[in-house]
Design an enzyme around this catalytic site. Structure first.
Site, PDB file in Angstrom:
ATOM      1  CB  CYS A 168      51.036  80.648  21.367  1.00  0.00           C
ATOM      2  SG  CYS A 168      52.145  81.417  22.437  1.00  0.00           S
ATOM      3  CG  ASN A 169      55.673  76.098  20.391  1.00  0.00           C
ATOM      4  OD1 ASN A 169      55.710  74.990  20.378  1.00  0.00           O
ATOM      5  ND2 ASN A 169      55.637  77.014  19.440  1.00  0.00           N
ATOM      6  CB  THR A 170      54.372  80.884  25.323  1.00  0.00           C
ATOM      7  OG1 THR A 170      55.646  80.921  24.535  1.00  0.00           O
ATOM      8  CG2 THR A 170      54.632  81.458  26.538  1.00  0.00           C
ATOM      9  CE1 TYR A 196      50.039  87.366  25.423  1.00  0.00           C
ATOM     10  CE2 TYR A 196      49.596  85.021  24.934  1.00  0.00           C
ATOM     11  CZ  TYR A 196      49.191  86.473  25.015  1.00  0.00           C
ATOM     12  OH  TYR A 196      48.053  86.809  24.802  1.00  0.00           O
ATOM     13  N   GLY A 197      56.249  84.965  26.270  1.00  0.00           N
ATOM     14  CA  GLY A 197      57.297  83.929  26.780  1.00  0.00           C
ATOM     15  C   GLY A 197      58.264  84.339  27.903  1.00  0.00           C
ATOM     16  CG  ASP A 252      51.241  83.654  18.474  1.00  0.00           C
ATOM     17  OD1 ASP A 252      51.679  83.169  19.385  1.00  0.00           O
ATOM     18  OD2 ASP A 252      52.225  84.562  17.982  1.00  0.00           O
ATOM     19  CB  SER A 253      52.149  86.133  22.430  1.00  0.00           C
ATOM     20  OG  SER A 253      53.020  85.591  21.419  1.00  0.00           O
ATOM     21  CB  CYS A 261      59.033  80.296  19.386  1.00  0.00           C
ATOM     22  SG  CYS A 261      58.295  82.018  19.515  1.00  0.00           S
ATOM     23  CB  THR A 262      54.144  80.077  16.378  1.00  0.00           C
ATOM     24  OG1 THR A 262      53.889  81.040  17.314  1.00  0.00           O
ATOM     25  CG2 THR A 262      53.721  78.645  16.746  1.00  0.00           C
ATOM     26  CG  HIS A 263      56.812  85.187  17.115  1.00  0.00           C
ATOM     27  ND1 HIS A 263      55.940  84.571  17.914  1.00  0.00           N
ATOM     28  CD2 HIS A 263      56.515  86.346  16.689  1.00  0.00           C
ATOM     29  CE1 HIS A 263      55.206  85.632  18.197  1.00  0.00           C
ATOM     30  NE2 HIS A 263      55.571  86.792  17.507  1.00  0.00           N
TER      31      HIS A 263
HETATM   32  N1  DGL Z   1      54.903  82.614  19.364  1.00  0.00           N
HETATM   33  C1  DGL Z   1      55.047  82.328  20.768  1.00  0.00           C
HETATM   34  C2  DGL Z   1      55.405  80.734  20.945  1.00  0.00           C
HETATM   35  O1  DGL Z   1      55.102  79.859  19.930  1.00  0.00           O
HETATM   36  C3  DGL Z   1      55.292  83.220  21.754  1.00  0.00           C
HETATM   37  C4  DGL Z   1      56.188  84.102  21.791  1.00  0.00           C
HETATM   38  C5  DGL Z   1      56.122  84.981  23.002  1.00  0.00           C
HETATM   39  O2  DGL Z   1      55.153  85.694  22.870  1.00  0.00           O
HETATM   40  O3  DGL Z   1      57.162  84.843  23.772  1.00  0.00           O
HETATM   41  O4  DGL Z   1      56.001  80.598  21.826  1.00  0.00           O
END
Ligand code: DGL
Length: 258
Positions: A75-77, A44-45, A12-13, A186-188
Site C-alpha cells: 500500500c503506497n499510502t 486509507y488515502g 493493504d487497506s 496506488c496498488t488498487h
Molecule cells: N492501495 C492503497 C495505496 O496503494 C491505498 C488506497 C486507499 O486506501 O486509499 O495507496
C-alpha cells in the site's frame, strides 16, 4: 516451524495489494502467502497520517502474531505513512514497502509529461515529496490525487458507466498530447489497467506501476537472508479481510486471476 517455511505476509487497506501479491506468486511459486486486506477501514488515502499509522500497525500485528518470515506493505499510502516506524518496531523482520514508480517512469521518459495518479495522502507525505524532489528536474511530473478511485476496485467495478464518469471528470482533463506515461501510484490502480488502456488507446501513453519491482525486491531480500523457498510443492495462498464475508474473499481471489 523452520523460518524458511513460514508464510510471507502482505497487507493493504483493502484489495489493492493483491496486484503486488499476484506478481510475487509468479516470481516465488513455492512460497506460502498470507494476505490481509483492511477493507472495513478503507480508504486509507483520505485519512490523517496518525490514523493510517494506527490501522497499519494493527494489520501488521495481526500478521506477525500468525507468524511470517517477511512483510510487504503493499500500500503506497501506508508505506508513506509509517514504513520507517514499522522497521523500528520489527527490526528482525524483512519489510518491503511500495512507492509510486516515478523512477522507472523517468528512466524511460523521452521528454514528455508524466502523470502520477495516487491517493491524496500519498502525494502529501514527506516520503513522496523526497522522491519527487530527486526526479523533478528530469521530467515534468503532474500530480493527480485520485480521491474515490480505489473504491471502484473495492467494489469489483473494473469498467462501466460510473467509472467512465469518474475518468471523464478526474483523469481525462489531464490527458494531452504531451503526456508520455502515467504512473499508477496506488496498488488498487493496476486492476484498472485494461480499462485505462482502452480509454487511452492510440495515444501512445505508457502505464507504469511498481508491483513487479516490489515483488522482485521481496525476492532479493529473502534470498539475501537465505529465506527464499525455491523447492517443494506449490505454495498456499491465504486471504483474510476485515470485512469477513465470503464475497470479499471470492472477490480477492478473482482479482488475483485478473
Ligand atoms: N492501495 C492503497 C495505496 O496503494 C491505498 C488506497 C486507499 O486506501 O486509499 O495507496
Amino acid at each position: 516451524m523452520k523460518k524458511i517455511n513460514m508464510p510471507i505476509g502482505f497487507m493493504d487497506s483493502g484489495l489493492g495489494g493483491l496486484s503486488v501479491l499476484r506478481e510475487a506468486i509468479h516470481l516465488m511459486p513455492k512460497e506460502d502467502f498470507l494476505y490481509f486486506g483492511d477493507s472495513k477501514n478503507a480508504p486509507y488515502g483520505t485519512k490523517e497520517k496518525e490514523e493510517i499509522k494506527r490501522l497499519t500497525f494493527e494489520a501488521v500485528d495481526r500478521l506477525v502474531k500468525r507468524g511470517i518470515k517477511g512483510l510487504v506493505v503493499a500500500c503506497n499510502t501506508a508505506s508513506g505513512a509509517c514504513l520507517k516506524d514499522l522497521r523500528k518496531e520489527y527490526p528482525d523482520l524483512p519489510i518491503v514497502g511500495i512507492e509510486p514508480a516515478i523512477k522507472p517512469a523517468v528512466i524511460c521518459n523521452q521528454g514528455g509529461e508524466i502523470l502520477v495518479l495516487a491517493t491524496p495522502m500519498t502525494l502529501k507525505q514527506e516520503k513522496f515529496k523526497n522522491l519527487f524532489d530527486v526526479y523533478k528536474e528530469e521530467a515534468k511530473m503532474v500530480l493527480v490525487p485520485c480521491k474515490g478511485l480505489m473504491e471502484f476496485v473495492e467494489e469489483g467495478i473494473l469498467s462501466g458507466p460510473k467509472l467512465d464518469e469518474y475518468f471523464e471528470e478526474n483523469i481525462e482533463p489531464y490527458i494531452n498530447e504531451n503526456v508520455e506515461s502515467i504512473v499508477l501510484g496506488c496498488t488498487h490502480y493496476p486492476f484498472l489497467k485494461p480499462y485505462l488502456e482502452e480509454k487511452l488507446q492510440g495515444k501512445g501513453i505508457r502505464l507504469i506501476d511498481g508491483s513487479l519491482g516490489t515483488a522482485a525486491e521481496l525476492k532479493r531480500r529473502l534470498k539475501e537472508l537465505d529465506l527464499l523457498k525455491e523447492e517443494g510443492v506449490q505454495g498456499d495462498i491465504e486471504i483474510q479481510n476485515s470485512i469477513e464475508t465470503e464475497e470479499m474473499i471470492e472477490r480477492s481471489f478473482a482479482l488475483l486471476e485478473a
